[in-house]
Design an enzyme around this catalytic site. Structure first.
Site, mmCIF file in Angstrom:
data_model
loop_
_atom_site.group_PDB
_atom_site.id
_atom_site.type_symbol
_atom_site.label_atom_id
_atom_site.label_comp_id
_atom_site.label_asym_id
_atom_site.label_seq_id
_atom_site.Cartn_x
_atom_site.Cartn_y
_atom_site.Cartn_z
ATOM 1 N N ASP A 1 55.446 -26.881 27.235
ATOM 2 C CA ASP A 1 56.200 -25.799 26.598
ATOM 3 C C ASP A 1 55.411 -24.514 26.390
ATOM 4 O O ASP A 1 55.897 -23.592 25.734
ATOM 5 C CB ASP A 1 56.750 -26.273 25.248
ATOM 6 C CG ASP A 1 57.899 -27.252 25.411
ATOM 7 O OD1 ASP A 1 58.767 -26.986 26.258
ATOM 8 O OD2 ASP A 1 57.917 -28.279 24.706
ATOM 9 N N ASP B 1 63.741 -28.337 31.863
ATOM 10 C CA ASP B 1 63.271 -27.228 31.035
ATOM 11 C C ASP B 1 61.976 -26.612 31.581
ATOM 12 O O ASP B 1 61.706 -25.429 31.400
ATOM 13 C CB ASP B 1 62.999 -27.688 29.595
ATOM 14 C CG ASP B 1 64.033 -28.647 29.050
ATOM 15 O OD1 ASP B 1 64.527 -29.503 29.817
ATOM 16 O OD2 ASP B 1 64.331 -28.587 27.847
#
Length: 407
Positions: free
Chosen positions: A123, A184
């Site tokens: 992330d 993602d």
């Protein structure tokens, strides 16, 4: 009689044209609304701190039954910590308000540690490019640039050459039974491209291309809907299976996963100009658009049998709206108009009383869904929905401004 009929008809046409013009979406009005909500949030954070803002606490969500932000500490585990600083930078870009810039700088500084510590998971793109990426774009501060470059190197440590993708969740290898890559992760590739083009190792772009190509090959079904998670054999790199983690089922189209794919492959084409990506992203976008409900805001998963009583996901709509506006600049004529019109329709719905928080909460939007299978953030305001909403609004305004200059 013929003249009267002609004039009457002309009048109706003009009235229709005026009505259409009046109904055109007003991006500036929506951006003014965002600015107002940003100030509300800052005041709320100041009050929560007894008159002083804790710049390490980032707004994350507001439950449907509540009206104040739930904040989380900016740590390596908090993947959403970069979105609030990014929102502040976007608001500063729109307003030029130096007070907002100062707040953006302080919240952004709380994330510098990410460039100095080993990677927790994939992330880092969300965390650092949304915050420091926008900060550097708007200020050219060399300290911001160095943080981005260092973080890109850190993200690259999760790339596994045998597999050809970035490992998303090192902590979940055992859970999934192999090297896991989630959709993602496509959003984090922009960080690698930027670094490769701005003084970092050119090899970083090669990693991004490898990741995108392997994902394109194994992460999608024949109809161009996507799995949330692709699992690969850790030793051989062979694809094992596609599964879900946050969607309804392994074979369902989880709305935000498909949104990440549309956004990610639009970026891939922008960065490489490889026509393979442009062709592919249109197919991925088209299957999403074909299945949308009338207001263009998807249910959290397109295959939830509870539809039409299933929760919506405004965050997916915001992500796709932003992506389609950029995609419309890469496609020709009718396709371009089609994608832009779809994006505007999404923004119109998101900007309606149905989806804007308005006086009820200091967030921009209502009705996002985070992780429904885990019972988390269902029908809530979520910070990344707000981030992509204001990004999409700015993209639309820039497109309109550019057209006005050339008209």
């Amino acid at each position: 009689m013929k003249t009267k009929t002609l004039l009457a008809g002309l009048g109706l046409c003009l009235l229709s044209a005026c009505t259409t013009a009046e109904k055109e979406f007003d991006a500036e009005r929506a951006l003014d609304y965002c600015d107002k909500q940003v100030h509300r949030t800052l005041e709320e954070l100041k009050e929560a701190g007894g008159g002083t803002i804790d710049y390490t606490m980032m707004p994350r969500n507001i439950a449907d039954s509540l009206n104040t932000w739930h904040c989380r500490k900016a740590t390596k585990e908090e993947w959403c910590a970069g979105f609030w600083p990014g929102i502040l930078w976007y608001d500063y870009e729109y307003t030029g308000d130096e007070a907002i810039r100062r707040e953006a700088e302080k919240f952004t500084a709380s994330l510098k540690f990410l460039s100095e510590t080993p990677a927790f998971d994939h992330d880092l793109g969300f965390l650092v490019f949304c915050s420091y990426g926008n900060a550097y774009r708007l200020t050219n501060n060399p300290e911001y640039k160095q943080v981005i470059l260092d973080t890109a190197d850190t993200l690259a440590t999760l790339f596994r050459p045998r597999v050809g993708t970035i490992l998303s969740w090192p902590r979940n290898v055992e859970l999934f039974g192999g090297h896991n890559t989630i959709m993602d992760n496509m959003i984090n590739l922009e960080l690698l491209f930027w670094a490769a083009k701005n003084g970092g190792n050119p090899y970083l772009a090669d990693l991004a291309i490898s990741h995108a190509d392997k994902t394109m090959k194994y992460h999608f079904r024949p109809d161009y809907t996507s799995y949330h998670v692709a699992v690969y054999d850790t030793l051989t790199g062979d694809f094992l299976r596609g599964v879900t983690h946050q969607g309804y089922a392994d074979n369902s189209m989880w709305a935000r996963g498909q949104a990440w794919a549309i956004y990610g492959y639009t970026v891939m084409y922008r960065e490489t100009k490889d026509p393979r990506y442009l062709e592919f992203v249109q197919r991925v976008a088209d299957v999403y658009l074909e299945r949308l409900p009338e207001d263009y805001v998807p249910y959290w998963d397109f295959d939830d049998p509870a539809i039409p009583d299933a929760p919506r996901d405004a965050s997916a709509a915001a992500v796709v709206a932003s992506a389609l506006l950029e995609l419309s600049t890469f496609t020709q004529e009718e396709r371009s108009k089609h994608y832009r019109a779809a994006a505007v329709k999404m923004l119109e719905s998101l900007s309606s009383e149905q989806y804007q928080s308005r006086k009820s909460k200091p967030s921009f939007l209502l009705h996002s869904t985070g992780h429904k299978p885990a019972g988390s953030e269902i029908d809530a305001s979520i910070i990344y929905a707000d981030y992509y909403y204001i990004e999409a609004l700015l993209r639309l305004k820039k497109l309109e401004d550019a057209e006005n200059v050339h008209s």
